[in-house]
Scaffold this active site. Structure first.
Site, mmCIF file in Angstrom:
data_model
loop_
_atom_site.group_PDB
_atom_site.id
_atom_site.type_symbol
_atom_site.label_atom_id
_atom_site.label_comp_id
_atom_site.label_asym_id
_atom_site.label_seq_id
_atom_site.Cartn_x
_atom_site.Cartn_y
_atom_site.Cartn_z
ATOM 1 N N GLY A 156 0.824 -1.201 0.000
ATOM 2 C CA GLY A 156 0.000 0.000 0.000
ATOM 3 C C GLY A 156 0.858 1.250 0.000
ATOM 4 N N CYS A 157 0.233 2.370 -0.341
ATOM 5 C CA CYS A 157 1.003 3.607 -0.447
ATOM 6 C C CYS A 157 1.542 4.046 0.911
ATOM 7 C CB CYS A 157 0.155 4.713 -1.082
ATOM 8 S SG CYS A 157 -1.418 5.035 -0.261
#
Lengths: 352, 352, 352, 352
Positions: A156-157
């Site tokens: 995920g970012c």
């Protein structure tokens, strides 16, 4: 767009979820990759349209049709990028894998143990047997695991930025508890679907905490830190939506453990990343800015300290669609197929 | 613009530093105050111009001249608002006070003990004898001190938000250490002077930590918390510049002390502010947004909790030019002169 | 919020379409009006919620319920503001009018002759008998018509700006053909409903012409100019969406007619507006900026000239939710009920 | 960054004015060019610093020193890009040319006849003998002139967009007078120097006409149209500053000449550009958006018509730093040195 020559092997890539922002960024990057042929672009609701219809900025790829792809796309691709909503990837990936495609999942569906999904993601994981086989595709921390993998869980970012910021010091046992991660993100992370949350009129001038201490990236950050040897750290994570499009900044706070000094933290971070092509450790208290890495696969890291309170402050900035999604996915693909890891990945930001 | 009637007493107000953003906001608010007459507007470099020249949005006040005002403005005003750079107020205020004017200082020049100025502000305080006489003008916490004061130190924007967020729980002994305050601010707080930092092309899409753990508002927050009985708390404070104009959001993190629960924190915050006209405590985990209070004197407070880590999370949003500067200064003036505290202070935001 | 005293007559106002942006702005302005009582707020889809639910920035009015209002609201109000979608007002207004309420329609439903509706608005007008009775509520041009009206067609945002810019010279016969109106608007004009068009990620950095030469405000501009004696002028009108929230700027181009000079145009514009409380004619080539009038009922006008081509250039800026919608509606209400025309209407912008 | 191989000729390039926005974009593009070696980066005030100091987003080039370059840089480069202020290029270029370097001037110093400089640029041209030798580097219109040139006048951003929009119809005699060009630009066109005009707080929410009918790009547009055979057309040109960073949109209005139809205009524009790699003619009334071409060398063109008034409406969008400056300069360099014209020039936008 592709520049491969006859004597180079070519990877046939399919992008599922091609109509979203991460899907568009994947197409942009893959189109510039000399050893990739984009063989299929998937989009369920918008099947029948073309890439040009939904991504006019990709006009040179415009004629590529958007198809409602199922498992049999595995028969015509070597790798499938899944830029699908959470929960959908987990439904589709097993069939693709069983047909022999390699899968890089940009959703969160293969990043946690099965028992975490009901609480953090709101669904029972449909393919727990694959969770143990997925490798966590954060190359700077887990590079050795990736080349042999069939299934890559693309991080995920927020976890990408937070883990890169905290891992070196966590691994060295330099950080105590509590660990606070205060994140700021542009709205592209919320996806292309129009909602009140991303309405321009409600976003300009606004700064909004959301999913306070309940965001599904929380356990992902904790697991990444544990996996590098950081122990059983608990993280308080609060993301904020700011008036920007691309970009994630995380500001991480942790007390120094034992006799750790700021210099120690600085040293281990430099040691970890000074040879990495996609991590820039800034010096002299300079702090990162996601604007500088817009359009790239780069993570900037800045190191501060509050000597009065004995707190280490490490901040990291990425483009959430680049290093935080599509860029890292291509980096993982490069590792999977033995290409130079940096192929087709921009390192010069489009600035200002 | 003034609507005072013959039988009401009128306060003669001077605004020094009238050409800046806080000065402009003071003029906007004072122009709508039924008991105030703006008698002078000061600006050193731009003396000779008019208010209309530097603030075209205040066209109805446009003919008011900008003067290079010195201490003798005290002879024609009852109250002087000092919206001057740090260090300048401390030079000018004593002479104004000695001539009988009441002074509301929007700079940081009368908020700390003398010994703190060299380290945090970079100057030796020129009038330490006045520091003890200044009252800290945060009415919701220190209302009783204000009416009799001759000199009001109008709080900084970050301390206003952070102290309002943390004071109730700090006062009740509910918070442990460390206390982290992660702040996000629009660029108007940096002033009207053009610099690279506030260049549009460098600010759009950017999120930038600055003065990491070294911002001069740090000790001000600590002192406010100590003054309400919160003890000798140390705060790690990191502000961030976000692409917005008005607005400050602070996200405050602190471990629960002892057996404190989230409900306890929620209760004391409600008790503290439910009767306050300018503080809105949000319920049900709703988080504040500075956009909603733009143009007003309101502070929104939201309360969260990380039960996994035992962390209280309290966020507060203000308009940095409103409750964080000019609005609060007018609120203090209302208290000084016995007016209804809410006179001429907007509570309905200009949204979207 | 209301400050009326016992001896003043009070107007009972209903706002239909209260959940939108214009509806919210109406509530904000009316709440500050000393002679208005807001008796009802209408919203069909969101009936059952409160004003506070949909407009958190209006918290002091928060308890006001949103009701699914029909014609019988006329029995409890003196004036109904219709901030409804085009086509809905025309359905509802006749019943309200027949029950004796005065109606101020912010939609476009009573601004054109019946025969224009199918082509420009896409519907057959359901109440053509009322079209002739509606007065066009642009006070600076048609003030005398308004006080006696039962039905006011509140002008559109673009026509307000364009007509104010062009009317004085058009009336004086100073303009030839063609007349080009190039408009730029913030996204609040597109309403609160989330769509791809107003997605933050697609709006930041974007400038988009839309409804090129086919916008329904085109004939409205032409009719306003004809009504002031400007003759049968045809206007080419192209609006553009720019990355802003509030604000409309129109840049109008027309050849000088006959021996008209720039000085002539300047003179007639000054003569038309120098005594108007809500129009500011700028001098010396200064051009208007909608940012300066944000939150107000003011229109700024700037005058330029291209001597090389013999072209008059007149630009006008308004807040599309203020003078372009809710502000002008309140101005019309003031005229309808004999109040001072400027009551409760801001003239000082919230800037920056 | 360079990928040239031993058997390819290499062009040695110098960038003067390397510390500005166009200079930074030149460095970004040239760094990706397989046949270019950046041999020098010039900056007068900031000489002594490095590229990394002033352009942190170009970290991989960071060590390149900024030098105070004079004419003798010609001895070590094959081509000099001049991204200098207007007036400075004209001083420096002759000496560079005389020493044998080819020069691509991004300023306006070689685009007009000598007699136009005092009126439009405010200086007497110091090297009129070179004006006749300069070729106007807009390849889509004047490609044949470029390869043999020693001095290329790289077009301005507005003229690039306006000339590409209008040239096909002008050349075909399809347009009458007057021609109106209403332009909208992001602030990067104003340069990196901080001024009030580009202060974030004064730009967000603002739309500002400037240099109304007096911008120096006016005669440049007229000359480009005349040069393609459009005759002695006069253009009324008004640029507007909008809250964006990169991007120019021009909306051009002209009456159809004679019996010209919209279809005729559409046809000649398609004929002109359908084979151009950097021009995209949109269909079906779709209008261009500079956001879609951000970071690229592409120009999008959209065609509209106002049949009621007989007006052709052609809009064009570019990235002012790309096709409007650095991108086009690299395109010209490719032509000068016989490279594929599209080398190192992005065509896929970084969107959103």
């Amino acid at each position: 767009m592709n520049m491969q020559t006859a004597d180079q092997p070519t990877v046939r890539a399919a992008v599922l979820g091609a109509s979203g922002y991460s899907g568009g960024e994947l197409l942009r990057l893959l189109a510039g990759h000399p050893r990739v042929q984009i063989v299929a672009a998937g989009a369920s609701e918008r099947a029948g349209l073309t890439v040009g219809d939904v991504h006019p900025h990709l006009a040179p790829l415009g004629a590529l049709p958007l198809e409602d792809l199922g498992p049999d796309v595995a028969d015509r691709c070597d790798v499938a990028f899944l830029a699908l909503p959470h929960g959908t990837s987990a439904q589709l990936a097993p069939a693709l894998l069983e047909r022999g495609a390699r899968v890089i999942d940009l959703a969160g569906d293969f990043r946690l143990p099965a028992e975490e999904y009901p609480g953090w993601y709101g669904f029972e994981h449909p393919a727990p047997e694959w969770l143990g086989k997925a490798v966590y595709g954060l190359p700077e921390l887990f590079r050795a695991d990736i080349p042999g993998a069939q299934l890559v869980a693309n991080p995920g970012c927020f976890p990408t930025a937070a883990a890169l910021a905290l891992a070196p010091a966590a691994r060295a046992g330099m950080l105590g508890a509590p660990v606070i991660v205060d994140a700021k993100t542009g709205v592209s992370g919320a996806g292309a679907k129009p909602t009140s949350t991303v309405h321009y009129a409600q976003t300009e001038g606004s700064v909004r905490p959301y999913r306070v201490a309940s965001h599904q990236h929380t356990p992902e950050i904790e697991r990444a830190l544990a996996a590098v040897g950081g122990g059983d750290v608990r993280v308080t994570f609060v993301p904020h939506l700011v008036p920007a499009v691309r970009g994630v900044l995380v500001t991480c706070y942790a007390p120094f453990a034992g006799r750790t000094t700021a210099g120690d933290v600085d040293r281990v971070i430099h040691e970890a990343y000074d040879d990495e092509p996609f991590v820039r450790v800034l010096g002299d208290g300079t702090m990162p800015d996601p604007k500088r890495v817009a359009g790239t696969n780069v993570c900037e890291i800045g190191i501060g300290v509050d000597a009065r309170t004995g707190t280490a402050i490490v901040a990291a900035a990425i483009d959430n669609l680049g290093k935080g999604a599509a860029g890292q996915a291509v980096q993982n693909m490069n590792l999977l197929f033995g290409f130079d890891e940096a192929t087709a990945l921009p390192v010069l930001g489009v600035y200002p």
